[in-house]
Scaffold this motif. Structure first.
Motif, PDB file in Angstrom:
ATOM      1  N   SER A   1       0.834  -1.199   0.000  1.00 52.39           N
ATOM      2  CA  SER A   1       0.000   0.000   0.000  1.00 52.39           C
ATOM      3  C   SER A   1       0.866   1.246   0.000  1.00 52.39           C
ATOM      4  CB  SER A   1      -0.905   0.024   1.237  1.00 52.39           C
ATOM      5  OG  SER A   1      -1.602   1.259   1.335  1.00 52.39           O
ATOM      6  N   SER A   2       0.352   2.298  -0.624  1.00 54.96           N
ATOM      7  CA  SER A   2       0.941   3.615  -0.408  1.00 54.96           C
ATOM      8  C   SER A   2       0.610   4.060   1.006  1.00 54.96           C
ATOM      9  CB  SER A   2       0.384   4.628  -1.400  1.00 54.96           C
ATOM     10  OG  SER A   2       1.016   4.528  -2.638  1.00 54.96           O
ATOM     11  N   ILE A   3       1.541   4.754   1.624  1.00 52.72           N
ATOM     12  CA  ILE A   3       1.331   5.254   2.982  1.00 52.72           C
ATOM     13  C   ILE A   3       1.699   6.736   3.019  1.00 52.72           C
ATOM     14  CG2 ILE A   3       1.764   3.009   4.052  1.00 52.72           C
ATOM     15  CD1 ILE A   3       4.578   4.075   4.804  1.00 52.72           C
ATOM     16  N   HIS A   4       1.289   7.387   4.090  1.00 53.16           N
ATOM     17  CA  HIS A   4       1.711   8.766   4.285  1.00 53.16           C
ATOM     18  C   HIS A   4       3.232   8.809   4.436  1.00 53.16           C
ATOM     19  CE1 HIS A   4      -2.508   9.767   6.009  1.00 53.16           C
ATOM     20  NE2 HIS A   4      -2.458   9.975   4.720  1.00 53.16           N
ATOM     21  N   ALA A   5       3.860   9.752   3.750  1.00 48.93           N
ATOM     22  CA  ALA A   5       5.315   9.856   3.822  1.00 48.93           C
ATOM     23  C   ALA A   5       5.800  10.081   5.251  1.00 48.93           C
ATOM     24  CB  ALA A   5       5.790  10.991   2.921  1.00 48.93           C
TER      25      ALA A   5
ATOM     26  N   ILE B   1      10.589   4.281  -1.628  1.00 53.21           N
ATOM     27  CA  ILE B   1      10.242   5.674  -1.927  1.00 53.21           C
ATOM     28  C   ILE B   1      10.644   5.971  -3.364  1.00 53.21           C
ATOM     29  CG2 ILE B   1      10.603   8.097  -1.319  1.00 53.21           C
ATOM     30  CD1 ILE B   1      11.177   7.152   1.541  1.00 53.21           C
ATOM     31  N   GLU B   2       9.687   6.457  -4.133  1.00 55.46           N
ATOM     32  CA  GLU B   2       9.893   6.642  -5.568  1.00 55.46           C
ATOM     33  C   GLU B   2       9.279   7.967  -6.012  1.00 55.46           C
ATOM     34  OE1 GLU B   2      11.749   4.933  -8.772  1.00 55.46           O
ATOM     35  OE2 GLU B   2      11.274   3.719  -7.014  1.00 55.46           O
TER      36      GLU B   2
ATOM     37  N   PHE C   1      -0.402  24.867  -9.450  1.00 55.46           N
ATOM     38  CA  PHE C   1       0.467  23.703  -9.342  1.00 55.46           C
ATOM     39  C   PHE C   1       1.057  23.661  -7.934  1.00 55.46           C
ATOM     40  CE2 PHE C   1       0.753  25.205 -13.813  1.00 55.46           C
ATOM     41  CZ  PHE C   1       0.109  24.136 -14.414  1.00 55.46           C
ATOM     42  N   LEU C   2       0.929  22.532  -7.262  1.00 56.57           N
ATOM     43  CA  LEU C   2       1.379  22.434  -5.879  1.00 56.57           C
ATOM     44  C   LEU C   2       2.692  21.669  -5.761  1.00 56.57           C
ATOM     45  CD1 LEU C   2      -2.043  21.820  -4.066  1.00 56.57           C
ATOM     46  CD2 LEU C   2      -0.769  23.966  -4.354  1.00 56.57           C
ATOM     47  N   PHE C   3       2.636  20.364  -5.817  1.00 59.09           N
ATOM     48  CA  PHE C   3       3.858  19.580  -5.621  1.00 59.09           C
ATOM     49  C   PHE C   3       3.711  18.194  -6.216  1.00 59.09           C
ATOM     50  CE2 PHE C   3       1.855  20.880  -1.514  1.00 59.09           C
ATOM     51  CZ  PHE C   3       0.876  19.906  -1.462  1.00 59.09           C
ATOM     52  N   ASP C   4       4.855  17.590  -6.412  1.00 58.68           N
ATOM     53  CA  ASP C   4       4.942  16.209  -6.869  1.00 58.68           C
ATOM     54  C   ASP C   4       5.428  15.405  -5.672  1.00 58.68           C
ATOM     55  OD1 ASP C   4       5.444  13.795  -8.068  1.00 58.68           O
ATOM     56  OD2 ASP C   4       7.150  14.476  -9.252  1.00 58.68           O
ATOM     57  N   GLN C   5       4.471  14.824  -4.956  1.00 59.03           N
ATOM     58  CA  GLN C   5       4.852  14.069  -3.768  1.00 59.03           C
ATOM     59  C   GLN C   5       5.369  12.700  -4.167  1.00 59.03           C
ATOM     60  OE1 GLN C   5       1.612  12.261  -1.458  1.00 59.03           O
ATOM     61  NE2 GLN C   5       0.197  13.595  -2.566  1.00 59.03           N
ATOM     62  N   ASP C   6       6.432  12.249  -3.518  1.00 60.23           N
ATOM     63  CA  ASP C   6       6.960  10.915  -3.772  1.00 60.23           C
ATOM     64  C   ASP C   6       5.943   9.865  -3.347  1.00 60.23           C
ATOM     65  OD1 ASP C   6       9.270  12.133  -4.591  1.00 60.23           O
ATOM     66  OD2 ASP C   6      10.413  11.662  -2.782  1.00 60.23           O
ATOM     67  N   THR C   7       5.957   8.736  -4.039  1.00 58.17           N
ATOM     68  CA  THR C   7       5.131   7.613  -3.636  1.00 58.17           C
ATOM     69  C   THR C   7       5.906   6.798  -2.606  1.00 58.17           C
ATOM     70  OG1 THR C   7       4.063   7.493  -5.779  1.00 58.17           O
ATOM     71  CG2 THR C   7       3.916   5.548  -4.400  1.00 58.17           C
ATOM     72  N   VAL C   8       5.369   6.729  -1.419  1.00 52.58           N
ATOM     73  CA  VAL C   8       5.983   5.927  -0.358  1.00 52.58           C
ATOM     74  C   VAL C   8       5.160   4.658  -0.227  1.00 52.58           C
ATOM     75  CG1 VAL C   8       6.696   5.855   2.052  1.00 52.58           C
ATOM     76  CG2 VAL C   8       6.760   8.029   0.791  1.00 52.58           C
TER      77      VAL C   8
END
Length: 576
Positions: free
Chosen positions: A282-286, A302-303, A540-547
């Protein structure tokens, strides 16, 4: 399958099951971090993945723009071609293809192992049905489909972009049961990677007997029992779960894992389910990454992600559309938001600021946009003052002196989305904008409001959502004034606006014959990104990494900016 641009809930799952890359097979392999690649895969077992919010109930390919619904059907239906984790186009249901010297005719050869889940061969007739579906009036008009544009350049497709139901464009030719060709009207630098690769064959034996006007909501649409992908749906509980079983006739061999289960689980509680083994991946909160690394049976990856979060404004809103449509208003908002601080607080620093319509991880990203729109509340106030938005009793008014109290709509089920909204509200308060956060609502309700807001009278005004992007940077389908995903998100569609005219011109130019020269295409796309950076059609806000957290008993996972790939290669330790 060929993943196209999809919409998903801000701060929620970004990519777990890739749609464009690796939902099919390919020759690449890999393993989760820290896993022994020499271990011999074993067959059997069940994995559980999660949706952070409820999924839709239309599983015929391309009917839904919801990312979560696409995750499920993408495992059941493969496309002609796919991308691997290195962004290389590789075979899927078609294992070979050729291009004519004039770059207008593409000939595809179906993989001899391409079969439906009942063991019958996939044929050119099935591909033809997939083409006819995307070009049908029922799909494009009645059902409001968003992806018909990918075939609009095929010879025989009129300027309307659709044909009568069941009519095949003259540019599609069946050569034999396993070979066919597609001829386009104009040489197009993006047509193979962005469009034709994504054609999904549909089972003629089932859907060929049903009028296309009856497909949406049909028993097969609600619960498809046949497919070409890795897993086939066996059961579904609306709003709760989907169970899929390994396809014994999958083109690259039966998956090692026997069952794939999707469950709707709030991101706020999924960590506990990962720790207990009830959820496999699962993805989780960073911000939970460090904590999850301490759990003995869990690994964390982390990607960077090929997608981004944004703050959108309904530019056609009947109450505030006039001010939302002002470029200086949106620029002011961009300066007002301390995005680096938000990345640190929301994602523990795992992410980067987004400066335009392509994320920094993307090969085609315009590096010249770095550093634009730094946190500058003084500049934001200057722009708002220039708009005539005076401050009265501490809050900005409209230029006519009327109160300005815009609302922000967010999806339910994830506390991090609420935190993101709180940050936006806080920073806008510093420049005297009285933003009201509405109570969270179901993600699919947000989509329904956006899809039915032609008159600007839906309750949605501002909203937090995100885009998951395809491998090719082709903006068609999302950013042109006529694109459905534009009209049903921000509605940046006023063709009298010179900026929108320039936008559409550059989008056209980036796929012309001259754009086969990569440097030329880069130059045009750089200009296009610069234009959107200046016009700021959405904030445009941000590109959050997939954790991603996953059980250490899970092996064979290939991580990439497009998701966790090649699920048919995943396997579980015998002990699990």
């Amino acid at each position: 399958m060929q993943k196209k641009t999809t919409i998903f809930s801000a701060a929620a799952v970004v990519t777990l099951s890739a749609l464009l890359a690796g939902c099919g097979g390919g020759t690449n392999s890999g393993s989760g971090l820290g896993q022994a690649v020499s271990a011999t895969p074993v067959n059997g077992g069940t994995i559980v993945q999660d949706f952070p919010t409820s999924f839709g109930l239309n599983f015929i390919p391309y009917l839904s723009t919801s990312y979560y619904t696409l995750q499920a059907w993408a495992l059941q239906f493969d496309s002609l071609l796919q991308f691997n984790q290195n962004d290389q186009l590789i075979g899927d249901l078609a294992d070979k293809w050729t291009v004519s010297p004039d770059k207008k005719t593409y000939t595809f050869y179906l993989n001899p192992n391409a079969k439906w889940s009942d063991g019958t061969p996939i044929t050119s007739k099935d591909v033809q049905l997939g083409v006819d579906w995307l070009l049908s009036k029922s799909y494009n008009v009645t059902d409001g489909g968003s992806y018909g544009y990918i075939l609009s350049n095929v010879v025989g497709v009129p300027s309307s972009g659709y044909l009568p139901d069941g009519q095949t464009p003259s540019g599609f030719k069946i050569i034999n049961s396993h070979e066919f060709s597609i001829t386009v009207q104009h040489a197009d630098a993006a047509v193979l990677t962005a469009d034709l690769a994504g054609i999904v064959p549909l089972p003629y034996s089932v859907l060929g007997k049903i009028p296309m006007s009856q497909w949406k909501g049909s028993p097969f649409d609600k619960k498809p029992w046949l497919g070409s992908g890795q897993f086939i749906m066996t059961s579904l509980v609306p709003g709760q779960s989907i169970t899929q079983k390994a396809n014994p006739y999958y083109v690259f061999g039966k998956p090692h894992i026997e069952y794939n289960v999707w469950k709707v689980i709030s991101p706020d509680v999924v960590d506990g389910d990962l720790a207990s083994g009830q959820v496999t991946i699962s993805s989780i909160h960073a911000t939970d990454a460090a904590k999850m690394r301490q759990i003995p049976n869990v690994s964390v990856n982390i990607e960077p992600t090929n997608g981004f979060d944004y703050l959108g404004w309904r530019l056609n809103n009947s109450e505030y559309g006039d001010i939302f449509s002002r470029v200086r208003f949106r620029q002011a908002v961009e300066y007002a938001l301390n995005r680096p601080a938000m990345i640190k607080a929301l994602f523990d620093g795992y992410g980067v600021v987004e400066n335009g319509p392509l994320p920094p991880i993307n090969f085609w990203y315009n590096q010249a946009l770095n550093g634009t729109y730094p946190y500058d509340p003084a500049k934001a106030n200057q722009l708002l003052d220039a708009l005539g938005m005076k401050i009265k009793n501490g809050w900005r008014t409209l230029p006519n002196g009327q109160p300005f109290t815009p609302t922000l709509t967010i999806s339910s089920g994830d506390a991090n989305i609420q935190r993101q909204a709180d940050f936006v509200q806080y920073y806008l308060k510093q420049v005297h904008i009285d933003l009201k956060i509405l109570p969270p609502i179901n993600f699919n309700t947000i989509l329904n409001q956006l899809n039915n807001d032609a008159n600007g009278k839906q309750p949605i005004q501002g909203f937090l959502l995100a885009w998951s992007l395809s491998n090719d940077p082709d903006p068609r389908g999302l950013w042109r004034a006529t694109d459905t995903m534009n009209t049903t998100s921000i509605d940046w569609t006023n063709t009298k606006d010179p900026a929108i005219q320039e936008n559409d011109k550059l989008i056209h130019e980036q796929h012309t014959r001259q754009a086969f020269d990569q440097q030329y295409r880069i130059s045009i796309l750089n200009q296009w990104q610069q234009l959107l950076n200046q016009q700021m059609p959405e904030n445009f806000l941000f590109d959050q990494d997939t954790v991603t957290a996953y059980n250490k008993n899970l092996h064979g996972v290939v991580f990439s900016p497009y998701g966790a790939l090649f699920e048919y290669k995943w396997w579980l330790s015998p002990s699990s």
